[in-house]
Design an enzyme around this catalytic site. Sequence first.
Site, PDB file in Angstrom:
ATOM      1  N   LYS A 233       0.829  -1.198   0.000  1.00  0.00           N
ATOM      2  CA  LYS A 233       0.000   0.000   0.000  1.00  0.00           C
ATOM      3  C   LYS A 233       0.870   1.258   0.000  1.00  0.00           C
ATOM      4  O   LYS A 233       2.038   1.217   0.407  1.00  0.00           O
ATOM      5  CB  LYS A 233      -0.885   0.028   1.256  1.00  0.00           C
ATOM      6  CG  LYS A 233      -1.894  -1.088   1.360  1.00  0.00           C
ATOM      7  CD  LYS A 233      -2.639  -0.987   2.690  1.00  0.00           C
ATOM      8  CE  LYS A 233      -3.650  -2.113   2.856  1.00  0.00           C
ATOM      9  NZ  LYS A 233      -4.784  -1.963   1.915  1.00  0.00           N
TER      10      LYS A 233
ATOM     11  N   ARG B  84     -10.074 -11.609   1.818  1.00  0.00           N
ATOM     12  CA  ARG B  84     -10.986 -12.615   1.242  1.00  0.00           C
ATOM     13  C   ARG B  84     -10.379 -14.017   1.302  1.00  0.00           C
ATOM     14  O   ARG B  84     -11.103 -15.005   1.378  1.00  0.00           O
ATOM     15  CB  ARG B  84     -11.329 -12.216  -0.187  1.00  0.00           C
ATOM     16  CG  ARG B  84     -10.182 -12.208  -1.154  1.00  0.00           C
ATOM     17  CD  ARG B  84     -10.440 -11.349  -2.380  1.00  0.00           C
ATOM     18  NE  ARG B  84     -10.481  -9.939  -2.034  1.00  0.00           N
ATOM     19  CZ  ARG B  84     -10.742  -8.963  -2.914  1.00  0.00           C
ATOM     20  NH1 ARG B  84     -11.008  -9.277  -4.177  1.00  0.00           N
ATOM     21  NH2 ARG B  84     -10.774  -7.707  -2.525  1.00  0.00           N
TER      22      ARG B  84
END
Length: 516
Positions: free
Chosen positions: A294, A368
């Site tokens: 990020k 996920r």
Amino acid sequence: MTDATAAAITDIRFKGKSEGLTGTCVLLVPQGGALSERGKQLDSASGGYVSKAMQASGYKGARKAVLELLTPPGTELDRLLLVGCGEGAATETAMHWTEIGGVIGGTLTARKVKSATVIGELAGGAFDPAAAADIGYGLLLRRYTFTKYKTGRTAVEETPSDDKPGNGEPTRLDVTVETRSHRDADTAFAPRRALATGIMMARDLVNEPANALGPVEFAERARALTAVGVEVEVFDAGQLEAMKMHALLAVAQGSVRPARLVVMQWNGAGNARTKPIAFVGKGVVFDTGGISMKPAKGMEDMKGDMAGAACVTGLMHALAARKAKVNAVGIIGIVENMPSGNAMRPGDIIGSMAGRTIEVLNTDAEGRLVLADALHYVQERFKPKAIVDLATLTGAIMVALGKEHAGLFSNNDRLAGWLREAGEATGERVWRMPMDPAYDRELDSKNADIKNIGGAYAGAITAAHFLKRFVGDVPWAHLDIAGVAMASNRSEINESWASGFGIRLLDRLVVEHYEG
């Protein structure tokens, strides 16, 4: 302040009409400014001072508006606080009175009040016990603050000064709320207090820095729920490997801190064979994005990427503490996503407990993967009647909904409708997002059974479709809480960076549709 401290320094009691009011008094004033009988008594005792002050300031009792009067003449009061409560009708919702309680709590805390009495009437009668309990509940939630690491020291002071004592925690506050039946109010307040404690527990977990709260430490916090009757199992990395939770472990492999899976069970239905409702939470204690790292700006907020797991933990505490008549199971997968020589790479193909292979195209789509194994596990072991998962899963949901709603995805219209209704009742609102085979096809992989990201658009939707592939036919709902669980909008009942979102919502779901 921890959840235990918040409860310890805020004492909320209920009793009938108080005579000889002293200290600080909070007078609830309905919309329009018409004083109740209690208000008229204070106005009369002060020689009309209260009504004159209201007229001079233009105060009309608007909802949540506050007017402070110091040392009203003819009374023993140090301070009189007028708090607007809207129409003040018995038909006002529980959330209405909860927010009024939050306004009172914030006002008293800001003024460092040590004790206060709340007075007022509804429709000419003594205050309703349920409304009184809601006021106490909102007041307690507003009192929360996270100051665990504030010492009071500055760059030029070795020790806290007299005007900056300790760590900045609010002073102790004793509040008495008048009601027509203190026994009924006590009864009504007990489950609300349990719920507030669970919410503050979740806020604590999300607010903790990642260096203090790794997967092992988080699991131990969850293990402490045995004190309220929750059965807790903690699975270590070796056990997860034996269980073939390869998707979850792939996320953790870049960190020196080992993964954990925590299973929490509350069996309150009275019949152990009754199928449970299951809650599954994403617990990424810190998310750098892994190899797909990020940007540096704002990365510190990624200590909150475990807010879904924090919600499940706080919810299980609340259900057990209030002795909910339901069988519930909470599953949290706890990992840290770090870049290292051992980290998962873009292009890797990994396995999963369900047997499906996953092509990893972006290591920042890691939550996920954790949820995929947890969702398969809870179905295989518990055969639940419904599953709700919570995760700070995508920034894309914030593009769509901002910080006002959580994204709701579901394979079941009835469950989705129940969650929407619970959200409106509690103020933890959700907005149902579309699911369609066209989105699902974006996850087809040339090299594996599924890839972990779709195309450039609809990122929150394709993430939900990824989870759906691991769900099966059980009624299921996915809540993407990225915009509402951390750095969320402040409210009358929360001034903290961490909101504890989801606990009130899901407790309401249980009360309305699964309990009993």
